[in-house]
Design an enzyme around this catalytic site. Structure first.
Site, PDB file in Angstrom:
ATOM      1  N   HIS A  98      -1.225  -9.183   3.051  1.00  0.00           N
ATOM      2  CA  HIS A  98      -0.737  -7.988   2.371  1.00  0.00           C
ATOM      3  C   HIS A  98      -0.498  -8.345   0.922  1.00  0.00           C
ATOM      4  O   HIS A  98      -0.079  -9.466   0.622  1.00  0.00           O
ATOM      5  CB  HIS A  98       0.580  -7.514   3.023  1.00  0.00           C
ATOM      6  CG  HIS A  98       0.920  -6.111   2.680  1.00  0.00           C
ATOM      7  ND1 HIS A  98       1.571  -5.778   1.515  1.00  0.00           N
ATOM      8  CD2 HIS A  98       0.675  -4.953   3.336  1.00  0.00           C
ATOM      9  CE1 HIS A  98       1.721  -4.464   1.481  1.00  0.00           C
ATOM     10  NE2 HIS A  98       1.194  -3.941   2.560  1.00  0.00           N
ATOM     11  N   ASP A 122      -1.089  -2.645  10.243  1.00  0.00           N
ATOM     12  CA  ASP A 122      -2.286  -2.134  10.907  1.00  0.00           C
ATOM     13  C   ASP A 122      -2.792  -3.031  12.020  1.00  0.00           C
ATOM     14  O   ASP A 122      -3.729  -2.662  12.725  1.00  0.00           O
ATOM     15  CB  ASP A 122      -3.391  -1.908   9.879  1.00  0.00           C
ATOM     16  CG  ASP A 122      -3.065  -0.703   9.033  1.00  0.00           C
ATOM     17  OD1 ASP A 122      -2.501   0.243   9.593  1.00  0.00           O
ATOM     18  OD2 ASP A 122      -3.340  -0.724   7.829  1.00  0.00           O
TER      19      ASP A 122
END
Ligand code: CMC
Length: 431
Positions: A309, A366
């Site tokens: 991320h 996700d």
């Protein structure tokens, strides 16, 4: 909030300096206010990907990527996930405070009152091929909604902005559900205002015209949880796109459509779809090592989808919540989910691997969300639409904040030009 702290930037070539104030927020790294830099030194800053740039002041969401903290209006995501509803989180994001019982009831009622769309819009869907990518359809239909409100929305009016927020959040479930119905050859379903926001969405997706529809409460709660977790996430690529479009004073629905287009990318919201495709490709726990090795190979463009991320350099707090929810959902719905087994084993192997440890690559939101969507029978190609459905709340809250900002001005980044020096046009015959 501001401080008396400042940073002096000196051009060593000319000896000229500029003193830049340092602005301090409630939390997070202080920021150097470089707005006078160009005027004083004739220089811009260079920050590809905006990794070191604060583009706005915002009071909506705070995240600390090092510590794995996510707060909406000050409330920890873990508490909202446990105690709140998606509708209440929407209220919180847009209004800044948790509602009391009457405010919540009014808000829920208002969202229901805005759940319908113009009947002509339903025909818009038939312009798409039956197998069009759902995100392409969603970008188009949300942009099309702008045409119904363009002339009568005054973005300078707070009343109209609040009306817009209710319209966006109220209409999104129907707009998304129609994509599924169209692709499946099923008739569109009008909202049933006797149902909650999330249950209504499932009703519009899955009800059969000839049968009563009874939603599975476990599934409704799992979807509600995912929507809470996806509702906002600070100044990410799609939210920044919404703000940039908003700064040009575009229609708010067009701004949300721009956010949807950005979210579609597999480095952003498209990752949930890519994760399930990757897990299917892995196919068996025994193949995991080979995929992990590929992800580490610099000559192979393959990356482990759902890992890493831009901001979280720790376990994404949302991923922790989803991981457990995913496990509970599959168990409660008695679903045999081999992909979940592969996901858990992949996570274990990657988290013990030096490559992932060194780069602080942890599972992101996700990594597990796609597995929940899959258990809820949402087609893989629609996963990112589900993300968009929830994130519309954050987008419209961020848009509203931008429009209220006393420092509001059009967004206009600069560049470092590295192209050809000025040269004369050569006629075609002489080239
Ligand atoms: N698999 C393997 N290596 C990776 C991965 C990954 N998923 N992510 C980053 N790396 C490596 C990368 O190769 C680089 O290595 P090196 O330093 O040796 O060159 C290092 O880690 C830093 O990567 P980066 O590309 O500089 O990191 P970034 O902040 O620019 O990218 C990211 C963040 C999310 C785009 C990236 O981690 C990625 O592509 N992840 C997979 C896609 C994904 O899951 N995206 C969903 C993001 S969360 C949902 C959302 O908020 O939208």
């Amino acid at each position: 909030m501001s401080s008396t702290r400042s940073v002096t930037i000196t051009d060593n070539a000319t000896g000229k300096s500029v003193e830049c104030p340092v602005l301090e927020g409630e939390y997070g790294a202080p920021v150097i206010d470089i707005r006078t830099l160009y005027r004083e030194l004739g220089m811009f800053t260079f920050d590809v990907g905006y990794g070191s740039t604060a583009s706005c002041r915002s009071a909506i969401t705070y995240l600390d990527g090092e510590e794995g903290i996510l707060l909406h209006r000050g409330y920890p995501i873990e508490q909202l996930a446990e105690h709140s509803s998606f509708v209440e989180v929407c209220y919180l994001l847009v209004h800044g405070e948790l509602p009391d019982a009457a405010q919540l009831a009014d808000w829920e009622h208002a969202l229901k009152m805005h759940g319908m769309t113009h009947e002509h819009l339903s025909r818009f869907y038939s312009g798409y091929r039956y197998d069009a990518h759902p995100m392409s359809v969603l970008t188009g239909v949300v942009g099309a909604v702008a045409s119904y409100y363009h002339a009568n929305t005054d973005i300078a009016s707070e009343e109209d902005r609040m009306l817009t927020a209710r319209r966006v959040i109220g209409k999104m479930p129907g707009l998304v559900a129609k994509i599924y119905r169209y692709a499946s050859g099923l008739p569109f379903v009008y909202p049933d205002n006797g149902r909650s926001y999330v249950e209504n969405f499932m009703y519009m997706m899955y009800s059969w015209p000839t049968e009563p529809y009874v939603a599975n409460p476990v599934a409704v709660r799992a979807l509600e949880l995912l929507m809470i977790l996806h509702a906002d996430h600070e100044q990410n690529a799609s939210t920044s796109t919404v703000r940039l479009a908003g700064s040009a004073e575009s229609s708010p629905f067009a701004c949300v459509a721009a956010g949807i287009a950005t979210l579609w990318g597999k480095s952003h919201g498209g990752a949930n779809e890519a994760v399930v495709q990757m897990l299917e490709e892995i196919g068996d726990v025994k193949n995991i090592r080979q995929f992990v090795d590929r992800a580490k190979d610099k000559d192979d463009p393959f990356r482990l989808m759902g890992f890493g991320h831009r901001v979280y350099k720790n376990y994404d707090p949302r991923a922790k919540i989803i991981r457990k929810a995913c496990h509970d959902l599959l168990e409660e719905m008695h679903l045999n989910q081999p992909l979940f087994e592969i996901a858990m084993e992949l996570e274990r192997i990657a988290l013990e691997d030096e490559y992932f440890i060194e780069r602080k690559l942890y599972p992101n939101v996700d990594f597990y969300s796609g597995l929940i969507y899959q258990a809820l029978n949402i087609p893989t190609a629609m996963f990112t639409c589900m993300f968009a459905l929830a994130r519309s709340a954050g987008w419209i809250a961020q848009w509203t904040e931008l429009m209220r900002d006393p420092e509001f001005r059009i967004g206009r980044p600069r560049q470092l030009y590295v192209g050809a020096a000025q040269r004369d046009y050569v006629p075609l015959a002489e080239r």
